[in-house]
Design a protein around this motif. Structure first.
Motif, PDB file in Angstrom:
ATOM      1  N   PRO A  80       0.773  -1.242   0.000  1.00 39.03           N
ATOM      2  CA  PRO A  80       0.000   0.000   0.000  1.00 39.03           C
ATOM      3  C   PRO A  80       0.809   1.300   0.000  1.00 39.03           C
ATOM      4  O   PRO A  80       0.221   2.376   0.174  1.00 39.03           O
ATOM      5  N   HIS A  81       2.127   1.222  -0.228  1.00 41.04           N
ATOM      6  CA  HIS A  81       2.912   2.465  -0.360  1.00 41.04           C
ATOM      7  C   HIS A  81       4.150   2.180  -1.212  1.00 41.04           C
ATOM      8  O   HIS A  81       5.120   1.596  -0.725  1.00 41.04           O
ATOM      9  N   VAL A  82       4.100   2.592  -2.459  1.00 39.77           N
ATOM     10  CA  VAL A  82       5.243   2.425  -3.368  1.00 39.77           C
ATOM     11  C   VAL A  82       5.354   3.668  -4.253  1.00 39.77           C
ATOM     12  O   VAL A  82       4.414   4.440  -4.385  1.00 39.77           O
ATOM     13  N   HIS A  83       6.541   3.797  -4.834  1.00 40.45           N
ATOM     14  CA  HIS A  83       6.771   4.817  -5.864  1.00 40.45           C
ATOM     15  C   HIS A  83       7.251   4.062  -7.096  1.00 40.45           C
ATOM     16  O   HIS A  83       8.457   3.790  -7.220  1.00 40.45           O
ATOM     17  N   PHE A  84       6.326   3.727  -8.024  1.00 39.13           N
ATOM     18  CA  PHE A  84       6.782   2.956  -9.190  1.00 39.13           C
ATOM     19  C   PHE A  84       7.844   3.710  -9.996  1.00 39.13           C
ATOM     20  O   PHE A  84       8.740   3.072 -10.563  1.00 39.13           O
ATOM     21  N   THR A 140      -0.011  10.263   1.454  1.00 41.40           N
ATOM     22  CA  THR A 140       1.108  11.188   1.625  1.00 41.40           C
ATOM     23  C   THR A 140       2.131  10.551   2.580  1.00 41.40           C
ATOM     24  O   THR A 140       2.057   9.356   2.852  1.00 41.40           O
ATOM     25  N   HIS A 141       3.118  11.350   3.003  1.00 44.83           N
ATOM     26  CA  HIS A 141       4.145  10.884   3.941  1.00 44.83           C
ATOM     27  C   HIS A 141       4.019  11.661   5.246  1.00 44.83           C
ATOM     28  O   HIS A 141       3.654  12.836   5.243  1.00 44.83           O
ATOM     29  N   LEU A 142       4.380  11.020   6.356  1.00 45.73           N
ATOM     30  CA  LEU A 142       4.262  11.664   7.673  1.00 45.73           C
ATOM     31  C   LEU A 142       5.394  11.216   8.585  1.00 45.73           C
ATOM     32  O   LEU A 142       5.607  10.014   8.776  1.00 45.73           O
ATOM     33  N   THR A 197       6.494  -1.789   0.789  1.00 44.77           N
ATOM     34  CA  THR A 197       7.910  -1.749   0.404  1.00 44.77           C
ATOM     35  C   THR A 197       8.477  -0.340   0.385  1.00 44.77           C
ATOM     36  O   THR A 197       9.670  -0.152   0.591  1.00 44.77           O
ATOM     37  N   ASP A 198       7.654   0.679   0.010  1.00 43.08           N
ATOM     38  CA  ASP A 198       8.175   2.014  -0.301  1.00 43.08           C
ATOM     39  C   ASP A 198       9.277   1.945  -1.356  1.00 43.08           C
ATOM     40  O   ASP A 198      10.233   2.740  -1.318  1.00 43.08           O
ATOM     41  N   THR A 199       9.179   1.047  -2.317  1.00 42.75           N
ATOM     42  CA  THR A 199      10.082   1.068  -3.474  1.00 42.75           C
ATOM     43  C   THR A 199      10.149   2.485  -4.029  1.00 42.75           C
ATOM     44  O   THR A 199       9.092   3.091  -4.193  1.00 42.75           O
TER      45      THR A 199
HETATM   46 ZN    ZN Z   1       7.111   6.959  -0.004  1.00 42.62          ZN
END
Ligand code: ZN
Ligand code: GUN
Length: 429
Positions: free
Chosen positions: A73-77, A228-230, A318-320
């Motif tokens: 539920p949190h990645v940057h392709f 978003t990021h926190l 993953t936050d890839t």
């Molecule tokens: Zn991120």
């Protein structure tokens, strides 16, 4: 008549939450499942299902374990090609590696190439749904959704919005980010298995005007997720204080612009103040733990056990490519290791639950994906618990199921993912 498919193996699903009960008793084991029209039609004993579905095509998986497809539920392709970039902490890492790579997405052909590459890599790793940040370029969203739609994947993504503290060529404006996000949302949200997420990157790269515009768009479309990021790193939090001197805390920079809500996804959430925890829990927002990223970028140790005990909704991701892996197996292993550093080792059932049901809950999709039960969408992973000699020799010693699964969680990679099914279609074999 539509073709039915019968899969046999050790079918593992969750009927309880392993954070609220003894972890071992949270799961159930069945022998088989039937897929029809992209969904799970039945789960149960092989003989009974084979008798009830005599025309089903049958795939026998022996001792392999069949679980729901992994959910990230949190990645940057767009960070696919710069994963594992050396030596920087968050702000320098963004400026040195991330932003230059994201600039390349001004070229739609490059965006399409990376979208396909990213979905190939994650399919091999058993991830069937993800929620991705794109870049500021609308074409990056088009590329990702077009590729996912062709593959029949349930995905969530949004145009990353930033109008300050980013290089020339990687900034939008409050107005253009609102207009572009709205147009993409109206075109794609609910198109097949695709959902749109309103996506302000994080407070340091948005002006108050942009955060206000994002809040207004979310108020018009509360059915959409907002990501978003926190509170990822302490330097970042100090910077947010400087940029928003009137804010009570980091979360307030979202809250005061209408960007705190039940459909909000807050990545990292490591260094939270008591007020921030209280508000996130009160509104039912989702926190997303990104363990390989948190160690790789040096961010800190997420308090999974404490936050779960307080009743937060938490996903695992993953936050890839801040995270150092595309694999949710590797990500579960990292969550275990961070738990150990906090003196709270997570049970394998808790790890697997986080990567499936927990992450589906974070995305508010637990009625459709993340578990194996009649009516759920047929996104599945077949795990080989003896995929390498090192894992096989440890698995052979195991006396019960969770002890057999744990070596694959800790040491497994895409070789452990024997088959992947998406929407009832086999996409890896
Ligand atoms: Zn991120
Ligand atoms: N904070 C803002 N943008 C990013 C990003 O791309 N990756 C990580 N890990 N943190 C961020």
């Amino acid at each position: 008549m539509t073709q039915e498919i019968l899969l046999t193996g050790r079918v593992l699903s969750f009927d309880r939450t392993p954070f609220e009960t003894t972890p071992e008793t949270s799961a159930r084991l069945d022998e088989a499942l039937v897929i029809r029209d992209g969904r799970i039609a039945a789960v149960g004993e092989t003989a009974a299902l084979a008798a009830a579905h005599p025309n089903a095509s049958r795939h026998d998986h022996g001792q392999h374990v069949i679980v729901a497809g992994f959910i990230d539920p949190h990645v940057h392709f767009p960070q696919t090609a710069m994963i594992a970039s050396w030596g920087k902490r968050l702000i320098d890492w963004l400026n040195s590696y991330t932003f230059p790579e994201e600039m390349r997405f001004a070229n739609p052909a490059y965006a399409a190439e990376i979208a396909a590459r990213y979905l190939d890599l994650t399919t091999a790793a058993g991830t069937t749904t993800m929620c991705s940040f794109c870049t500021i370029h609308p074409a990056s969203v088009e590329a990702f959704f077009t590729e996912a739609k062709a593959r029949g994947q349930r995905v969530v993504a949004g145009k990353t919005c930033m109008d300050r503290n980013a290089p020339e060529g990687l900034r939008d404006t409050a107005q253009s980010s609102y207009d572009d996000s709205k147009a993409l949302l109206e075109k794609w949200h609910g198109e097949g298995r695709i959902s749109y997420a309103i996506t302000p990157r994080f407070s340091p790269t948005s002006t108050a005007e942009q955060l206000e515009a994002m809040g207004a768009l979310w108020a018009e479309h509360p059915e959409c997720l907002m990501q978003t990021h926190l509170s990822e790193q302490t330097d970042e939090i100090a910077w947010v204080k400087q940029l928003f001197p009137d804010a009570r805390d980091y979360l307030d920079t979202y809250e005061s612009f209408g960007l705190l809500g039940a459909n909000g996804l807050y990545g990292h959430a490591i260094h939270l103040e008591p007020r921030e925890k209280d508000r996130l829990r009160e509104v039912g927002a989702a926190l997303v733990h990104c363990p390989t990223s948190n160690t790789f970028i040096g961010s800190g140790l997420f308090d999974m056990t404490g936050l779960m005990a307080e009743g937060h909704r938490i996903g695992l991701a993953t936050d890839t490519g801040g995270g150092s892996s595309f694999s949710m197996l590797r990500t579960m292993a990292a969550a275990y290791e961070i738990g150990q550093l906090r003196n709270n080792p997570l049970h394998p059932a808790q790890l697997l639950w986080l990567a499936t049901v927990g992450s589906a809950r974070a995305l508010r999709m637990e009625d459709r994906i993340g578990n194996i039960a009649p009516g759920m969408e047929a996104d599945l992973v077949v795990l080989n618990l003896a995929s390498t000699p090192a894992i096989a020799q440890r698995e052979a010693e195991a006396e019960e199921l969770w002890e057999a699964i744990f070596p694959t969680i800790m040491m497994g990679d895409d070789r452990a993912v024997a088959e992947v099914w998406i929407g009832g279609q086999r996409v890896k074999s």
